[in-house]
Design a protein around this motif. Sequence first.
Motif, mmCIF file in Angstrom:
data_model
loop_
_atom_site.group_PDB
_atom_site.id
_atom_site.type_symbol
_atom_site.label_atom_id
_atom_site.label_comp_id
_atom_site.label_asym_id
_atom_site.label_seq_id
_atom_site.Cartn_x
_atom_site.Cartn_y
_atom_site.Cartn_z
ATOM 1 N N LEU A 9 2.932 1.757 -1.527
ATOM 2 C CA LEU A 9 3.421 0.600 -0.638
ATOM 3 C C LEU A 9 4.016 0.730 0.563
ATOM 4 O O LEU A 9 3.816 0.193 1.543
ATOM 5 N N GLN A 10 4.982 1.876 0.691
ATOM 6 C CA GLN A 10 5.452 2.137 1.871
ATOM 7 C C GLN A 10 4.438 2.738 2.834
ATOM 8 O O GLN A 10 4.547 2.540 4.054
ATOM 9 N N GLU A 11 3.304 3.415 2.459
ATOM 10 C CA GLU A 11 2.452 4.122 3.246
ATOM 11 C C GLU A 11 1.600 3.078 3.646
ATOM 12 O O GLU A 11 1.164 3.033 4.923
ATOM 13 N N PHE A 12 1.059 2.354 2.942
ATOM 14 C CA PHE A 12 -0.069 1.116 3.138
ATOM 15 C C PHE A 12 0.475 0.098 3.817
ATOM 16 O O PHE A 12 -0.118 -0.380 4.693
ATOM 17 N N ARG A 13 1.651 -0.516 3.427
ATOM 18 C CA ARG A 13 2.082 -1.655 4.079
ATOM 19 C C ARG A 13 1.343 -2.781 4.006
ATOM 20 O O ARG A 13 0.933 -3.382 5.145
ATOM 21 N N PRO A 14 0.863 -3.486 2.937
ATOM 22 C CA PRO A 14 -0.458 -4.348 2.949
ATOM 23 C C PRO A 14 0.195 -5.600 3.424
ATOM 24 O O PRO A 14 1.565 -5.932 3.234
ATOM 25 N N GLN A 15 -0.523 -6.483 3.964
ATOM 26 C CA GLN A 15 -0.439 -7.813 4.273
ATOM 27 C C GLN A 15 -0.778 -8.785 3.148
ATOM 28 O O GLN A 15 -0.163 -9.794 3.138
ATOM 29 N N ILE A 16 -1.688 -8.616 2.303
ATOM 30 C CA ILE A 16 -2.047 -9.034 1.046
ATOM 31 C C ILE A 16 -1.753 -8.300 0.082
ATOM 32 O O ILE A 16 -2.351 -7.135 -0.275
#
Length: 393
Positions: free
Chosen positions: A85-92
Amino acid sequence: MRILVVSHTYIVDLNREKLRALTQLSPNIEVTVVVPKLWQPGGVQNQTIVSQPLTEGRFRVIPISNLSQNNQSLLVFGSDLIALLQEFRPQIIHVEQGAKALGYAQLILLNKLLGLKAKNVFFTWWNLPYQVKFPISWLQQYNLQNTDGAIAGNQDGAEVLRQQGYQGIIKVMPQLGVDETRFYSQLQPTLAAQLGIQPEEFVVGFVGRFVPEKGLLTLLSALAQITDIPWKWLLLGRGIVQAELLAKAEENGIKERLILVESVPHDEVPKYINLMNVLVLPSETTYQFKTMTAAGWKEQFGHVLIEAMACQVPVIGSDSGEIPYVIGDAGLIFPEGNVAALENCLRQVMSQPELRAKLKNLGYERAIARYTNQALALQLLDFYQQILGKVLA
Protein backbone atom coordinates in the motif's frame (compact mmCIF):
# COMPACT_ATOMS: atom_id res chain seq x y z
CA MET A 1 -5.69 6.14 -11.91
CA ARG A 2 -4.15 3.63 -9.50
CA ILE A 3 -6.56 0.82 -8.61
CA LEU A 4 -5.99 -1.87 -5.99
CA VAL A 5 -8.30 -4.88 -6.31
CA VAL A 6 -8.41 -7.45 -3.50
CA SER A 7 -10.03 -10.86 -4.03
CA HIS A 8 -9.29 -14.57 -3.89
CA THR A 9 -11.25 -14.86 -7.16
CA TYR A 10 -8.27 -13.59 -9.15
CA ILE A 11 -6.01 -16.43 -8.11
CA VAL A 12 -7.40 -17.97 -11.32
CA ASP A 13 -5.81 -16.27 -14.32
CA LEU A 14 -8.90 -16.76 -16.49
CA ASN A 15 -10.87 -14.53 -14.07
CA ARG A 16 -8.50 -11.57 -14.56
CA GLU A 17 -9.49 -10.58 -18.10
CA LYS A 18 -11.83 -7.78 -17.00
CA LEU A 19 -9.01 -6.16 -15.01
CA ARG A 20 -6.51 -6.60 -17.84
CA ALA A 21 -9.03 -4.94 -20.18
CA LEU A 22 -9.33 -2.05 -17.70
CA THR A 23 -5.64 -1.19 -18.10
CA GLN A 24 -6.10 -1.06 -21.89
CA LEU A 25 -8.65 1.76 -21.66
CA SER A 26 -6.05 4.42 -20.83
CA PRO A 27 -2.26 4.62 -20.40
CA ASN A 28 -3.01 6.36 -17.09
CA ILE A 29 -4.61 3.29 -15.50
CA GLU A 30 -2.59 0.95 -13.28
CA VAL A 31 -4.19 -2.12 -11.70
CA THR A 32 -2.60 -4.10 -8.88
CA VAL A 33 -4.45 -7.22 -7.77
CA VAL A 34 -3.94 -8.60 -4.26
CA VAL A 35 -4.61 -12.32 -3.87
CA PRO A 36 -4.00 -14.59 -0.87
CA LYS A 37 -0.73 -16.49 -1.01
CA LEU A 38 -2.45 -19.72 0.03
CA TRP A 39 -6.04 -20.70 -0.71
CA GLN A 40 -8.16 -23.84 -0.46
CA PRO A 41 -10.80 -23.75 -3.23
CA GLY A 42 -14.19 -24.67 -1.82
CA GLY A 43 -12.59 -25.04 1.59
CA VAL A 44 -11.25 -28.47 0.59
CA GLN A 45 -8.31 -29.49 2.73
CA ASN A 46 -5.16 -30.84 1.09
CA GLN A 47 -5.95 -28.88 -2.09
CA THR A 48 -4.16 -25.64 -1.30
CA ILE A 49 -3.32 -23.30 -4.18
CA VAL A 50 -0.06 -21.39 -3.90
CA SER A 51 -0.51 -18.07 -5.75
CA GLN A 52 2.16 -16.78 -8.10
CA PRO A 53 3.11 -13.14 -8.77
CA LEU A 54 2.59 -11.71 -12.23
CA THR A 55 3.56 -8.45 -13.96
CA GLU A 56 2.24 -7.45 -17.39
CA GLY A 57 3.01 -3.78 -17.95
CA ARG A 58 0.52 -1.75 -15.90
CA PHE A 59 -1.26 -4.90 -14.68
CA ARG A 60 0.17 -7.01 -11.89
CA VAL A 61 -0.88 -9.66 -9.39
CA ILE A 62 0.74 -9.68 -5.94
CA PRO A 63 0.23 -12.63 -3.55
CA ILE A 64 0.05 -11.42 0.07
CA SER A 65 0.31 -13.58 3.20
CA ASN A 66 -3.13 -14.42 4.60
CA LEU A 67 -4.55 -15.70 7.89
CA SER A 68 -7.63 -17.56 6.58
CA GLN A 69 -7.28 -19.93 3.64
CA ASN A 70 -10.86 -20.99 3.02
CA ASN A 71 -13.33 -18.32 4.15
CA GLN A 72 -13.60 -15.04 2.25
CA SER A 73 -15.47 -13.32 5.11
CA LEU A 74 -12.62 -14.11 7.53
CA LEU A 75 -9.82 -13.52 5.01
CA VAL A 76 -7.33 -10.95 6.31
CA PHE A 77 -3.79 -10.21 5.22
CA GLY A 78 -0.34 -10.04 6.78
CA SER A 79 1.98 -7.07 7.30
CA ASP A 80 3.38 -7.34 3.75
CA LEU A 81 0.14 -5.66 2.64
CA ILE A 82 1.30 -2.45 4.36
CA ALA A 83 4.48 -2.24 2.28
CA LEU A 84 2.47 -2.74 -0.93
CA LEU A 85 0.00 0.00 0.00
CA GLN A 86 2.83 2.42 0.80
CA GLU A 87 4.55 1.65 -2.49
CA PHE A 88 1.48 1.68 -4.77
CA ARG A 89 -0.58 4.38 -3.00
CA PRO A 90 -3.89 3.49 -4.71
CA GLN A 91 -6.62 5.99 -5.45
CA ILE A 92 -9.25 3.22 -5.45
CA ILE A 93 -9.26 0.27 -3.02
CA HIS A 94 -11.71 -2.31 -4.37
CA VAL A 95 -12.31 -5.32 -2.09
CA GLU A 96 -14.50 -8.18 -3.35
CA GLN A 97 -15.42 -9.84 -0.05
CA GLY A 98 -18.82 -8.34 0.85
CA ALA A 99 -20.10 -5.81 3.34
CA LYS A 100 -19.42 -7.90 6.46
CA ALA A 101 -15.86 -8.94 5.60
CA LEU A 102 -12.96 -8.50 8.01
CA GLY A 103 -10.59 -7.99 5.09
CA TYR A 104 -12.58 -4.99 3.87
CA ALA A 105 -12.44 -3.44 7.35
CA GLN A 106 -8.69 -4.09 7.39
CA LEU A 107 -8.20 -2.23 4.09
CA ILE A 108 -10.40 0.66 5.25
CA LEU A 109 -8.36 0.98 8.45
CA LEU A 110 -5.01 0.82 6.66
CA ASN A 111 -6.24 3.39 4.16
CA LYS A 112 -6.82 5.76 7.09
CA LEU A 113 -3.68 4.96 9.08
CA LEU A 114 -1.39 5.30 6.06
CA GLY A 115 -3.04 8.54 4.89
CA LEU A 116 -3.73 7.15 1.41
CA LYS A 117 -7.04 9.01 0.98
CA ALA A 118 -8.18 6.29 -1.44
CA LYS A 119 -11.84 5.66 -2.18
CA ASN A 120 -13.18 2.46 -0.59
CA VAL A 121 -15.26 0.09 -2.75
CA PHE A 122 -16.61 -3.40 -2.15
CA PHE A 123 -18.37 -6.03 -4.27
CA THR A 124 -21.18 -8.32 -3.10
CA TRP A 125 -23.25 -11.11 -4.65
CA TRP A 126 -25.54 -11.44 -1.62
CA ASN A 127 -29.15 -11.07 -2.80
CA LEU A 128 -31.27 -12.21 0.16
CA PRO A 129 -32.56 -10.09 3.07
CA TYR A 130 -30.72 -10.79 6.31
CA GLN A 131 -30.36 -9.68 9.92
CA VAL A 132 -27.05 -9.27 11.72
CA LYS A 133 -26.22 -9.23 15.42
CA PHE A 134 -23.32 -7.76 17.37
CA PRO A 135 -20.39 -7.90 16.70
CA ILE A 136 -21.09 -8.55 12.98
CA SER A 137 -23.57 -5.67 12.94
CA TRP A 138 -20.86 -3.32 14.23
CA LEU A 139 -18.39 -4.59 11.62
CA GLN A 140 -20.89 -4.10 8.80
CA GLN A 141 -21.84 -0.63 10.03
CA TYR A 142 -18.18 0.39 10.14
CA ASN A 143 -17.62 -0.90 6.59
CA LEU A 144 -20.74 0.73 5.13
CA GLN A 145 -20.06 4.07 6.82
CA ASN A 146 -16.60 4.13 5.23
CA THR A 147 -17.69 3.01 1.76
CA ASP A 148 -17.50 5.42 -1.17
CA GLY A 149 -19.19 3.09 -3.64
CA ALA A 150 -20.53 -0.46 -3.80
CA ILE A 151 -20.91 -2.94 -6.63
CA ALA A 152 -23.74 -5.46 -6.42
CA GLY A 153 -23.73 -8.46 -8.73
CA ASN A 154 -27.51 -8.25 -9.12
CA GLN A 155 -30.52 -5.98 -8.64
CA ASP A 156 -31.64 -7.74 -5.47
CA GLY A 157 -28.16 -7.28 -3.99
CA ALA A 158 -28.49 -3.52 -4.45
CA GLU A 159 -31.88 -3.58 -2.70
CA VAL A 160 -30.45 -5.60 0.19
CA LEU A 161 -27.72 -2.98 0.67
CA ARG A 162 -30.38 -0.28 0.86
CA GLN A 163 -32.26 -2.35 3.45
CA GLN A 164 -29.05 -2.54 5.49
CA GLY A 165 -28.88 1.26 5.51
CA TYR A 166 -26.30 1.98 2.79
CA GLN A 167 -27.25 5.18 0.93
CA GLY A 168 -24.19 5.67 -1.27
CA ILE A 169 -23.45 4.93 -4.91
CA ILE A 170 -24.32 1.40 -6.08
CA LYS A 171 -23.35 -0.07 -9.44
CA VAL A 172 -25.07 -3.28 -10.57
CA MET A 173 -22.82 -5.50 -12.68
CA PRO A 174 -21.45 -9.06 -12.53
CA GLN A 175 -18.03 -9.90 -11.17
CA LEU A 176 -16.85 -11.74 -14.28
CA GLY A 177 -17.57 -11.30 -17.97
CA VAL A 178 -17.85 -13.71 -20.87
CA ASP A 179 -14.86 -14.27 -23.15
CA GLU A 180 -16.25 -13.82 -26.66
CA THR A 181 -13.04 -15.23 -28.17
CA ARG A 182 -13.92 -18.60 -26.57
CA PHE A 183 -17.72 -18.47 -26.51
CA TYR A 184 -18.86 -17.90 -30.08
CA SER A 185 -21.05 -19.67 -32.63
CA GLN A 186 -19.39 -22.74 -34.12
CA LEU A 187 -20.84 -25.88 -35.72
CA GLN A 188 -20.04 -29.16 -33.94
CA PRO A 189 -21.11 -32.00 -36.30
CA THR A 190 -18.44 -34.44 -35.05
CA LEU A 191 -19.34 -33.97 -31.39
CA ALA A 192 -23.05 -34.25 -32.22
CA ALA A 193 -22.44 -37.57 -33.95
CA GLN A 194 -20.36 -38.83 -31.01
CA LEU A 195 -23.25 -38.07 -28.64
CA GLY A 196 -25.83 -39.67 -30.92
CA ILE A 197 -27.65 -36.45 -31.77
CA GLN A 198 -29.52 -36.67 -35.08
CA PRO A 199 -29.89 -33.61 -37.37
CA GLU A 200 -33.67 -33.54 -36.95
CA GLU A 201 -33.53 -33.58 -33.13
CA PHE A 202 -33.99 -30.33 -31.23
CA VAL A 203 -31.39 -30.10 -28.46
CA VAL A 204 -32.45 -28.57 -25.13
CA GLY A 205 -29.42 -27.76 -22.99
CA PHE A 206 -28.56 -27.27 -19.34
CA VAL A 207 -25.17 -26.47 -17.80
CA GLY A 208 -24.65 -26.38 -14.05
CA ARG A 209 -25.12 -28.19 -10.75
CA PHE A 210 -27.70 -30.97 -10.49
CA VAL A 211 -29.32 -29.66 -7.30
CA PRO A 212 -33.00 -29.06 -6.42
CA GLU A 213 -32.78 -25.26 -6.64
CA LYS A 214 -31.72 -25.40 -10.30
CA GLY A 215 -35.21 -26.56 -11.28
CA LEU A 216 -34.18 -29.61 -13.29
CA LEU A 217 -37.22 -31.63 -12.24
CA THR A 218 -39.47 -28.85 -13.52
CA LEU A 219 -37.64 -28.87 -16.84
CA LEU A 220 -37.93 -32.66 -17.04
CA SER A 221 -41.69 -32.46 -16.42
CA ALA A 222 -42.09 -29.86 -19.15
CA LEU A 223 -40.09 -31.88 -21.67
CA ALA A 224 -42.05 -35.01 -20.84
CA GLN A 225 -45.20 -33.26 -22.12
CA ILE A 226 -43.66 -32.70 -25.56
CA THR A 227 -44.18 -35.95 -27.44
CA ASP A 228 -44.89 -34.61 -30.93
CA ILE A 229 -41.47 -33.02 -31.55
CA PRO A 230 -38.17 -34.96 -31.64
CA TRP A 231 -35.81 -33.61 -28.97
CA LYS A 232 -32.78 -34.51 -26.87
CA TRP A 233 -31.86 -33.09 -23.46
CA LEU A 234 -28.14 -32.39 -23.09
CA LEU A 235 -27.04 -31.90 -19.47
CA LEU A 236 -23.54 -30.85 -18.47
CA GLY A 237 -22.72 -31.21 -14.81
CA ARG A 238 -23.36 -33.43 -11.81
CA GLY A 239 -25.07 -33.31 -8.44
CA ILE A 240 -27.35 -34.86 -5.88
CA VAL A 241 -30.54 -35.01 -7.99
CA GLN A 242 -28.97 -37.02 -10.82
CA ALA A 243 -30.35 -40.35 -9.64
CA GLU A 244 -33.81 -38.83 -9.21
CA LEU A 245 -33.62 -37.28 -12.67
CA LEU A 246 -32.81 -40.63 -14.24
CA ALA A 247 -35.57 -42.35 -12.29
CA LYS A 248 -38.15 -39.72 -13.31
CA ALA A 249 -36.99 -39.90 -16.92
CA GLU A 250 -37.43 -43.69 -16.85
CA GLU A 251 -40.85 -43.28 -15.29
CA ASN A 252 -41.90 -40.86 -18.04
CA GLY A 253 -40.43 -42.96 -20.86
CA ILE A 254 -37.88 -40.35 -21.92
CA LYS A 255 -34.65 -41.70 -20.44
CA GLU A 256 -33.22 -42.46 -23.87
CA ARG A 257 -33.57 -38.78 -24.78
CA LEU A 258 -31.22 -37.65 -22.00
CA ILE A 259 -27.52 -37.11 -22.67
CA LEU A 260 -25.54 -36.65 -19.45
CA VAL A 261 -21.97 -35.39 -19.60
CA GLU A 262 -20.62 -35.24 -16.07
CA SER A 263 -17.15 -33.82 -16.55
CA VAL A 264 -16.14 -31.32 -19.24
CA PRO A 265 -12.89 -29.32 -19.23
CA HIS A 266 -13.67 -25.60 -19.03
CA ASP A 267 -12.24 -24.88 -22.46
CA GLU A 268 -14.51 -27.58 -23.97
CA VAL A 269 -17.77 -26.10 -22.62
CA PRO A 270 -18.34 -23.79 -25.65
CA LYS A 271 -18.38 -26.82 -27.96
CA TYR A 272 -21.21 -28.42 -25.98
CA ILE A 273 -23.18 -25.17 -25.74
CA ASN A 274 -22.98 -24.92 -29.51
CA LEU A 275 -24.78 -28.26 -29.81
CA MET A 276 -27.83 -26.73 -28.15
CA ASN A 277 -30.79 -25.23 -29.96
CA VAL A 278 -31.84 -23.59 -26.70
CA LEU A 279 -30.30 -23.34 -23.22
CA VAL A 280 -32.66 -23.39 -20.25
CA LEU A 281 -31.92 -22.13 -16.74
CA PRO A 282 -35.04 -23.06 -14.71
CA SER A 283 -33.77 -21.96 -11.27
CA GLU A 284 -36.17 -21.99 -8.32
CA THR A 285 -35.91 -19.75 -5.24
CA THR A 286 -35.81 -21.62 -1.93
CA TYR A 287 -35.63 -18.60 0.38
CA GLN A 288 -38.66 -18.14 2.63
CA PHE A 289 -39.30 -14.40 2.75
CA LYS A 290 -41.83 -14.54 5.57
CA THR A 291 -39.49 -16.36 7.94
CA MET A 292 -36.23 -14.94 6.52
CA THR A 293 -34.70 -18.42 6.44
CA ALA A 294 -30.95 -17.97 6.32
CA ALA A 295 -30.41 -21.24 4.45
CA GLY A 296 -32.40 -20.14 1.39
CA TRP A 297 -31.16 -19.42 -2.12
CA LYS A 298 -32.07 -17.29 -5.11
CA GLU A 299 -30.27 -17.16 -8.47
CA GLN A 300 -27.52 -14.55 -8.16
CA PHE A 301 -26.79 -14.19 -11.87
CA GLY A 302 -26.64 -17.26 -14.12
CA HIS A 303 -23.31 -16.87 -15.94
CA VAL A 304 -24.13 -19.71 -18.34
CA LEU A 305 -26.83 -17.48 -19.84
CA ILE A 306 -24.33 -14.96 -21.19
CA GLU A 307 -22.09 -17.78 -22.40
CA ALA A 308 -24.98 -19.19 -24.44
CA MET A 309 -25.98 -15.75 -25.69
CA ALA A 310 -22.41 -15.11 -26.86
CA CYS A 311 -22.61 -18.43 -28.76
CA GLN A 312 -25.87 -17.24 -30.40
CA VAL A 313 -27.88 -19.93 -28.61
CA PRO A 314 -31.39 -18.78 -27.57
CA VAL A 315 -32.07 -18.84 -23.84
CA ILE A 316 -35.06 -19.54 -21.62
CA GLY A 317 -34.94 -18.69 -17.94
CA SER A 318 -37.19 -18.66 -14.90
CA ASP A 319 -37.92 -15.42 -13.04
CA SER A 320 -35.75 -16.42 -10.07
CA GLY A 321 -33.39 -13.68 -8.87
CA GLU A 322 -31.29 -11.96 -11.50
CA ILE A 323 -32.25 -14.17 -14.47
CA PRO A 324 -34.89 -11.81 -15.96
CA TYR A 325 -32.46 -8.86 -15.75
CA VAL A 326 -29.68 -10.83 -17.44
CA ILE A 327 -31.91 -11.99 -20.28
CA GLY A 328 -33.92 -8.79 -20.72
CA ASP A 329 -35.85 -8.95 -24.02
CA ALA A 330 -33.27 -11.29 -25.56
CA GLY A 331 -34.91 -14.54 -24.44
CA LEU A 332 -38.03 -16.07 -22.90
CA ILE A 333 -38.93 -15.87 -19.19
CA PHE A 334 -41.38 -18.11 -17.32
CA PRO A 335 -42.60 -18.13 -13.69
CA GLU A 336 -40.29 -20.36 -11.67
CA GLY A 337 -41.63 -23.84 -11.02
CA ASN A 338 -44.44 -23.47 -13.60
CA VAL A 339 -44.28 -26.59 -15.79
CA ALA A 340 -47.01 -25.49 -18.22
CA ALA A 341 -45.40 -22.08 -18.81
CA LEU A 342 -42.00 -23.67 -19.42
CA GLU A 343 -43.53 -26.18 -21.82
CA ASN A 344 -45.10 -23.29 -23.72
CA CYS A 345 -41.73 -21.50 -23.99
CA LEU A 346 -40.07 -24.68 -25.23
CA ARG A 347 -42.77 -25.25 -27.83
CA GLN A 348 -42.37 -21.69 -29.08
CA VAL A 349 -38.65 -22.01 -29.76
CA MET A 350 -39.02 -25.55 -31.11
CA SER A 351 -41.74 -24.68 -33.62
CA GLN A 352 -40.81 -21.14 -34.66
CA PRO A 353 -37.51 -20.85 -36.59
CA GLU A 354 -38.02 -17.10 -37.00
CA LEU A 355 -38.28 -16.69 -33.22
CA ARG A 356 -35.08 -18.68 -32.72
CA ALA A 357 -33.28 -16.49 -35.25
CA LYS A 358 -34.54 -13.34 -33.53
CA LEU A 359 -33.47 -14.53 -30.08
CA LYS A 360 -30.06 -15.59 -31.38
CA ASN A 361 -29.39 -12.07 -32.66
CA LEU A 362 -30.83 -10.28 -29.63
CA GLY A 363 -28.92 -12.49 -27.21
CA TYR A 364 -25.63 -12.05 -29.02
CA GLU A 365 -26.02 -8.28 -29.22
CA ARG A 366 -26.87 -8.09 -25.52
CA ALA A 367 -23.94 -10.27 -24.47
CA ILE A 368 -21.44 -8.28 -26.51
CA ALA A 369 -22.80 -4.89 -25.46
CA ARG A 370 -23.14 -5.62 -21.72
CA TYR A 371 -21.26 -8.70 -20.58
CA THR A 372 -17.89 -9.13 -22.25
CA ASN A 373 -14.83 -8.36 -20.15
CA GLN A 374 -14.26 -5.25 -22.25
CA ALA A 375 -17.83 -4.10 -21.59
CA LEU A 376 -17.43 -4.68 -17.85
CA ALA A 377 -14.11 -2.81 -17.86
CA LEU A 378 -15.85 0.23 -19.38
CA GLN A 379 -18.57 0.03 -16.72
CA LEU A 380 -15.94 -0.20 -13.99
CA LEU A 381 -14.07 2.82 -15.30
CA ASP A 382 -17.26 4.86 -15.41
CA PHE A 383 -18.02 3.79 -11.82
CA TYR A 384 -14.53 4.71 -10.58
CA GLN A 385 -14.68 8.08 -12.30
CA GLN A 386 -18.03 8.76 -10.67
CA ILE A 387 -16.56 8.00 -7.25
CA LEU A 388 -13.43 10.07 -7.83
CA GLY A 389 -15.48 12.91 -9.26
CA LYS A 390 -13.33 13.29 -12.35
CA VAL A 391 -13.03 11.87 -15.83
CA LEU A 392 -9.74 10.16 -16.72
CA ALA A 393 -7.93 11.80 -19.62
